[in-house]
Design a protein around this motif. Sequence first.
Motif, PDB file in Angstrom:
ATOM      1  N   GLY A 162       0.847  -1.187   0.303  1.00 27.93           N
ATOM      2  CA  GLY A 162       0.164  -0.148   0.077  1.00 27.93           C
ATOM      3  C   GLY A 162       1.112   1.579  -0.219  1.00 27.93           C
ATOM      4  O   GLY A 162       1.442   1.150  -0.560  1.00 27.93           O
ATOM      5  N   HIS A 163       0.246   1.724   0.569  1.00 34.79           N
ATOM      6  CA  HIS A 163       1.056   3.669   0.186  1.00 34.79           C
ATOM      7  C   HIS A 163       2.596   3.798   1.333  1.00 34.79           C
ATOM      8  O   HIS A 163       3.359   4.260   0.230  1.00 34.79           O
ATOM      9  CB  HIS A 163       0.398   4.631   1.690  1.00 34.79           C
ATOM     10  N   ILE A 164       3.005   2.906   2.256  1.00 31.47           N
ATOM     11  CA  ILE A 164       3.548   3.339   2.984  1.00 31.47           C
ATOM     12  C   ILE A 164       4.511   1.582   2.373  1.00 31.47           C
ATOM     13  O   ILE A 164       6.559   1.655   2.476  1.00 31.47           O
ATOM     14  CB  ILE A 164       3.779   3.402   3.797  1.00 31.47           C
ATOM     15  N   GLY A 165       4.444   0.850   2.071  1.00 34.00           N
ATOM     16  CA  GLY A 165       5.074  -0.813   1.998  1.00 34.00           C
ATOM     17  C   GLY A 165       6.572  -0.660   0.966  1.00 34.00           C
ATOM     18  O   GLY A 165       7.935  -0.520   1.115  1.00 34.00           O
ATOM     19  N   PRO A 166       6.506   0.212  -0.039  1.00 32.58           N
ATOM     20  CA  PRO A 166       7.277   0.194  -0.615  1.00 32.58           C
ATOM     21  C   PRO A 166       8.524   0.554  -0.604  1.00 32.58           C
ATOM     22  O   PRO A 166       9.532   1.330  -0.203  1.00 32.58           O
ATOM     23  CB  PRO A 166       7.104   1.003  -2.520  1.00 32.58           C
ATOM     24  N   ASP A 167       8.429   2.317   0.150  1.00 35.43           N
ATOM     25  CA  ASP A 167       9.096   2.894   0.718  1.00 35.43           C
ATOM     26  C   ASP A 167      10.106   2.068   2.056  1.00 35.43           C
ATOM     27  O   ASP A 167      11.133   1.935   1.887  1.00 35.43           O
ATOM     28  CB  ASP A 167       8.593   3.949   1.502  1.00 35.43           C
ATOM     29  N   ILE A 168       9.222   0.751   2.943  1.00 35.44           N
ATOM     30  CA  ILE A 168      10.310   0.646   3.430  1.00 35.44           C
ATOM     31  C   ILE A 168      11.091  -0.416   2.755  1.00 35.44           C
ATOM     32  O   ILE A 168      11.765  -0.702   3.069  1.00 35.44           O
ATOM     33  CB  ILE A 168       9.184  -0.146   3.992  1.00 35.44           C
ATOM     34  N   ALA A 169       9.856  -1.419   2.084  1.00 40.06           N
ATOM     35  CA  ALA A 169      10.994  -2.527   1.333  1.00 40.06           C
ATOM     36  C   ALA A 169      12.246  -1.406   0.420  1.00 40.06           C
ATOM     37  O   ALA A 169      13.786  -2.048   0.234  1.00 40.06           O
ATOM     38  CB  ALA A 169      10.092  -2.904   0.320  1.00 40.06           C
ATOM     39  N   GLN A 179      17.823 -10.911  -0.505  1.00 36.52           N
ATOM     40  CA  GLN A 179      16.633 -10.036  -1.019  1.00 36.52           C
ATOM     41  C   GLN A 179      15.276  -9.904   0.247  1.00 36.52           C
ATOM     42  O   GLN A 179      15.146 -10.467   0.643  1.00 36.52           O
ATOM     43  CB  GLN A 179      16.801 -11.696  -2.382  1.00 36.52           C
ATOM     44  N   VAL A 180      15.333  -8.575  -0.801  1.00 39.88           N
ATOM     45  CA  VAL A 180      13.711  -8.097  -0.175  1.00 39.88           C
ATOM     46  C   VAL A 180      12.622  -8.285  -1.352  1.00 39.88           C
ATOM     47  O   VAL A 180      12.978  -7.834  -2.422  1.00 39.88           O
ATOM     48  CB  VAL A 180      13.943  -6.298  -0.362  1.00 39.88           C
ATOM     49  N   ILE A 181      11.926  -8.523  -0.490  1.00 40.70           N
ATOM     50  CA  ILE A 181      10.837  -8.802  -1.025  1.00 40.70           C
ATOM     51  C   ILE A 181       9.069  -8.807  -0.476  1.00 40.70           C
ATOM     52  O   ILE A 181       9.159  -8.407   0.547  1.00 40.70           O
ATOM     53  CB  ILE A 181      10.340 -11.055  -1.113  1.00 40.70           C
ATOM     54  N   LEU A 182       8.455  -7.632  -1.553  1.00 33.60           N
ATOM     55  CA  LEU A 182       7.427  -7.282  -1.134  1.00 33.60           C
ATOM     56  C   LEU A 182       5.987  -7.940  -2.023  1.00 33.60           C
ATOM     57  O   LEU A 182       6.147  -7.941  -2.999  1.00 33.60           O
ATOM     58  CB  LEU A 182       7.517  -5.319  -1.564  1.00 33.60           C
ATOM     59  N   VAL A 183       5.253  -8.370  -0.824  1.00 30.71           N
ATOM     60  CA  VAL A 183       4.183  -8.930  -1.035  1.00 30.71           C
ATOM     61  C   VAL A 183       2.480  -8.733  -0.744  1.00 30.71           C
ATOM     62  O   VAL A 183       1.984  -7.448   0.212  1.00 30.71           O
ATOM     63  CB  VAL A 183       3.848 -10.345  -0.728  1.00 30.71           C
ATOM     64  N   ALA A 192      -1.634  -3.300  -6.569  1.00 26.59           N
ATOM     65  CA  ALA A 192      -1.541  -2.376  -5.547  1.00 26.59           C
ATOM     66  C   ALA A 192      -0.026  -3.073  -5.381  1.00 26.59           C
ATOM     67  O   ALA A 192       1.189  -1.991  -5.571  1.00 26.59           O
ATOM     68  CB  ALA A 192      -1.539  -3.218  -3.573  1.00 26.59           C
ATOM     69  N   LEU A 193       0.156  -4.612  -6.057  1.00 23.64           N
ATOM     70  CA  LEU A 193       1.933  -5.052  -6.276  1.00 23.64           C
ATOM     71  C   LEU A 193       2.285  -4.158  -7.380  1.00 23.64           C
ATOM     72  O   LEU A 193       3.457  -2.852  -7.473  1.00 23.64           O
ATOM     73  CB  LEU A 193       2.102  -6.089  -6.777  1.00 23.64           C
TER      74      LEU A 193
END
Length: 70
Positions: free
Chosen positions: A19-26, A39-43, A49-50
């Motif tokens: 969502g809003h902040i997930g990509p920034d954290i990733a 490796q960093v994985i965003l799910v 959303a992805l």
Amino acid sequence: MSYKYKTLEISQLGIIGAGHIGPDIALHFARTLAPAGAQVILVDIAQEALTQAQEKLERKTDRMASKGQI
């Protein structure tokens, strides 16, 4: 490869929620962990959303690359 933090060795890190902040954290963790080969994985459960997160990450990394920050 992995990133070693004190006695914890990290080879993969999952971020739940694109969502809003997930990509920034990733992105933050990717900048820290990727140089060590981790490796960093965003799910997310929502493909939309992805897709939006991927677009956001591409914009941010392009901007950072143009400034020499990555």
